[in-house]
Design a protein around this motif. Structure first.
Motif, short mmCIF file in Angstrom:
data_model
loop_
_atom_site.label_atom_id
_atom_site.label_comp_id
_atom_site.label_asym_id
_atom_site.label_seq_id
_atom_site.Cartn_x
_atom_site.Cartn_y
_atom_site.Cartn_z
N THR A 232 11.70 49.36 73.42
CA THR A 232 13.12 49.67 73.24
C THR A 232 13.99 48.92 74.24
OG1 THR A 232 12.63 51.86 72.35
CG2 THR A 232 14.85 51.50 73.24
N ARG A 233 13.62 48.96 75.52
CA ARG A 233 14.45 48.32 76.54
C ARG A 233 14.48 46.80 76.36
NH1 ARG A 233 13.83 46.03 81.58
NH2 ARG A 233 11.56 46.29 81.50
N GLU A 234 13.31 46.21 76.12
CA GLU A 234 13.23 44.75 75.96
C GLU A 234 14.00 44.27 74.73
OE1 GLU A 234 10.74 46.72 76.55
OE2 GLU A 234 9.67 46.05 78.35
N LEU A 235 13.83 45.00 73.63
CA LEU A 235 14.51 44.59 72.40
C LEU A 235 16.02 44.82 72.49
CD1 LEU A 235 11.98 45.80 69.69
CD2 LEU A 235 12.44 43.46 70.41
N ARG A 236 16.44 45.85 73.21
CA ARG A 236 17.87 46.08 73.40
C ARG A 236 18.49 44.93 74.18
NH1 ARG A 236 17.89 50.60 76.26
NH2 ARG A 236 17.86 51.95 74.43
N LEU A 237 17.76 44.48 75.21
CA LEU A 237 18.25 43.35 76.01
C LEU A 237 18.29 42.08 75.18
CD1 LEU A 237 19.06 42.02 78.67
CD2 LEU A 237 16.63 41.80 79.23
N ALA A 238 17.23 41.81 74.43
CA ALA A 238 17.18 40.61 73.59
C ALA A 238 18.29 40.64 72.54
CB ALA A 238 15.82 40.49 72.92
N ARG A 239 18.52 41.80 71.97
CA ARG A 239 19.56 41.93 70.95
C ARG A 239 20.93 41.66 71.56
NH1 ARG A 239 23.27 44.89 68.30
NH2 ARG A 239 23.09 45.04 66.02
N GLN A 240 21.16 42.14 72.77
CA GLN A 240 22.45 41.91 73.41
C GLN A 240 22.68 40.43 73.70
OE1 GLN A 240 24.81 44.48 74.06
NE2 GLN A 240 26.03 42.59 74.16
N VAL A 241 21.63 39.76 74.14
CA VAL A 241 21.73 38.32 74.41
C VAL A 241 22.08 37.56 73.13
CG1 VAL A 241 20.42 36.25 75.05
CG2 VAL A 241 20.20 38.35 76.41
N LEU A 242 21.39 37.88 72.05
CA LEU A 242 21.65 37.21 70.77
C LEU A 242 23.03 37.55 70.22
CD1 LEU A 242 18.16 37.72 69.09
CD2 LEU A 242 19.10 35.57 69.95
N GLU A 243 23.43 38.79 70.37
CA GLU A 243 24.75 39.21 69.87
C GLU A 243 25.86 38.51 70.63
OE1 GLU A 243 26.94 43.33 68.56
OE2 GLU A 243 25.65 43.37 70.33
N ALA A 245 25.67 35.63 72.19
CA ALA A 245 25.66 34.21 71.82
C ALA A 245 26.28 33.99 70.45
CB ALA A 245 24.23 33.68 71.84
N THR A 246 26.01 34.91 69.52
CA THR A 246 26.57 34.80 68.17
C THR A 246 28.08 34.99 68.20
OG1 THR A 246 24.51 35.65 67.22
CG2 THR A 246 26.47 35.70 65.83
N THR A 247 28.54 35.97 68.94
CA THR A 247 29.98 36.24 69.03
C THR A 247 30.72 35.07 69.65
OG1 THR A 247 29.56 38.62 69.24
CG2 THR A 247 31.72 37.81 69.95
N ALA A 248 30.10 34.46 70.68
CA ALA A 248 30.72 33.34 71.37
C ALA A 248 30.49 32.01 70.66
CB ALA A 248 30.18 33.25 72.80
N ARG A 249 29.74 32.04 69.54
CA ARG A 249 29.39 30.82 68.81
C ARG A 249 28.77 29.80 69.77
NH1 ARG A 249 31.46 31.30 63.72
NH2 ARG A 249 30.60 29.26 63.23
N ALA A 250 27.86 30.28 70.61
CA ALA A 250 27.19 29.42 71.58
C ALA A 250 26.35 28.38 70.87
CB ALA A 250 26.32 30.26 72.52
N ALA A 251 26.18 27.22 71.52
CA ALA A 251 25.41 26.14 70.91
C ALA A 251 23.95 26.52 70.73
CB ALA A 251 25.51 24.88 71.77
N GLY A 252 23.46 27.45 71.52
CA GLY A 252 22.07 27.86 71.38
C GLY A 252 21.69 28.82 72.50
N VAL A 253 20.70 29.63 72.25
CA VAL A 253 20.20 30.55 73.26
C VAL A 253 18.71 30.72 73.04
CG1 VAL A 253 20.69 32.59 71.87
CG2 VAL A 253 20.53 32.81 74.35
N ASN A 254 17.96 30.86 74.10
CA ASN A 254 16.51 30.98 73.99
C ASN A 254 16.05 32.39 74.35
OD1 ASN A 254 16.08 28.19 73.40
ND2 ASN A 254 16.44 27.72 75.54
N VAL A 255 15.22 32.95 73.50
CA VAL A 255 14.57 34.24 73.76
C VAL A 255 13.08 34.05 73.56
CG1 VAL A 255 14.33 36.65 73.07
CG2 VAL A 255 16.59 35.58 73.04
N LEU A 256 12.30 34.25 74.59
CA LEU A 256 10.85 34.07 74.52
C LEU A 256 10.18 35.40 74.15
CD1 LEU A 256 8.26 32.43 74.95
CD2 LEU A 256 8.36 33.10 77.38
N VAL A 257 9.50 35.40 73.02
CA VAL A 257 8.72 36.56 72.58
C VAL A 257 7.25 36.16 72.69
CG1 VAL A 257 8.27 38.20 70.72
CG2 VAL A 257 10.57 37.23 71.00
#
Length: 283
Positions: A232-243, A245-257
């Motif tokens: 739960t904690r890890e996925l919440r953090l990963a989701r926030q990072v992706l969200e 980046a998506t909102t800011a229309r970032a050029a890219g973001v890396n999430v290591l699973v």
């Protein structure tokens, strides 16, 4: 398109699309180079060979002068007249703009990256424009290429440098790679994903099929984030990072699973993408 390139917007007149088969925006770009940016002095074939350069004369709207002896002063007067009538470069053709926006929606490129792709596509699809740029700028190192793009697109060079860097989205995705080994003419400096420029220039309808040659959509997942209570904690953090980046229309973001085979890495990634309504691709 980019808010950084608006210097040329003061004269956004359009030519009839049927004018000798010349793309109006290509003519405006050529006139901007020679008149607004005063690059006429860099035109190596000017004026001696000019009267016999049919592609260049047609691009500039001076095709009736082909075969005539054109003096330097006469040529400059004619160029200024054409520039006054048709205006300077202020944007790409409507279909190309649509193709670029389609690509942005699919991959999430920055404004500067889209401007570069739009410029390369316009040059590749406009007879005489690449020859004109080669005449003006000659062979290009990476540094000279960046300078040329910054000048033509009216974008700060540091932003051009970032967009063309090996760590930029264009090169990382394989859409457009820059040759760094030597001095070449403009279109030889780029290695573009096969079929991309035509897809962009035709409005972008073929972009999904084009990208599927190299990536495969993962499709909707069968699980949700609730199926991973131990993460739960890890996925919440990963989701926030992706969200973010998506909102800011970032050029890219890396999430290591990471983890051994069979523990659910792919399913967790599908759940993350699904929770944000993002399309997931297998690369």
């Amino acid at each position: 398109m980019s808010a950084t390139r608006r210097r040329f917007a003061r004269q956004n007149k359009r030519l009839p699309s049927s004018a000798q088969g010349v793309i109006p925006e290509a003519r405006q770009l050529a006139l901007t180079l020679l008149v607004d940016l005063n690059r006429i002095a860099n035109l190596r074939s000017y004026p001696d060979k000019l009267g016999h350069d049919g592609d260049l004369l047609r691009l500039l709207g001076l095709e009736t002068m082909q075969g005539d002896a054109i003096s330097a002063n006469q040529f400059i007067r004619l160029l200024k007249t054409e520039f006054k009538q048709h205006g300077g470069f202020s944007g790409f053709p409507a279909l190309l703009e649509r193709g670029l926006e389609r690509l942005r929606a699919t991959i999430g490129l920055t404004d500067v990256e889209l401007e570069i792709l739009g410029f390369v596509s316009l040059v590749a699809n406009s007879s005489g424009l690449d020859e004109l740029i080669n005449e003006i700028y000659g062979n290009l190192t990476v540094a000279r290429l960046e300078h040329m793009l910054a000048e033509v697109l009216d974008i700060p060079r540091r932003e051009i440098h970032q967009a063309l860097s090996p760590s930029g989205q264009l090169e990382r995705t394989g859409l457009l790679e820059t040759d760094r080994t030597g001095d070449y003419q403009l279109m030889l400096k780029f290695d573009v994903l096969d079929g991309l420029l035509d897809a962009l220039f035709n409005g972008g309808d073929d972009i999904p099929a084009l990208l599927q040659r190299y990536t495969t959509p993962a499709g909707p997942g069968s699980v949700t984030l609730a199926d991973f209570p131990h993460l739960t904690r890890e996925l919440r953090l990963a989701r926030q990072v992706l969200e973010d980046a998506t909102t800011a229309r970032a050029a890219g973001v890396n999430v290591l699973v990471y983890g051994p085979p069979g523990v659910g890495k792919t399913e967790a990634s599908e759940a993350l993408a699904g929770s944000l309504e993002l399309e997931l691709f297998l690369v």
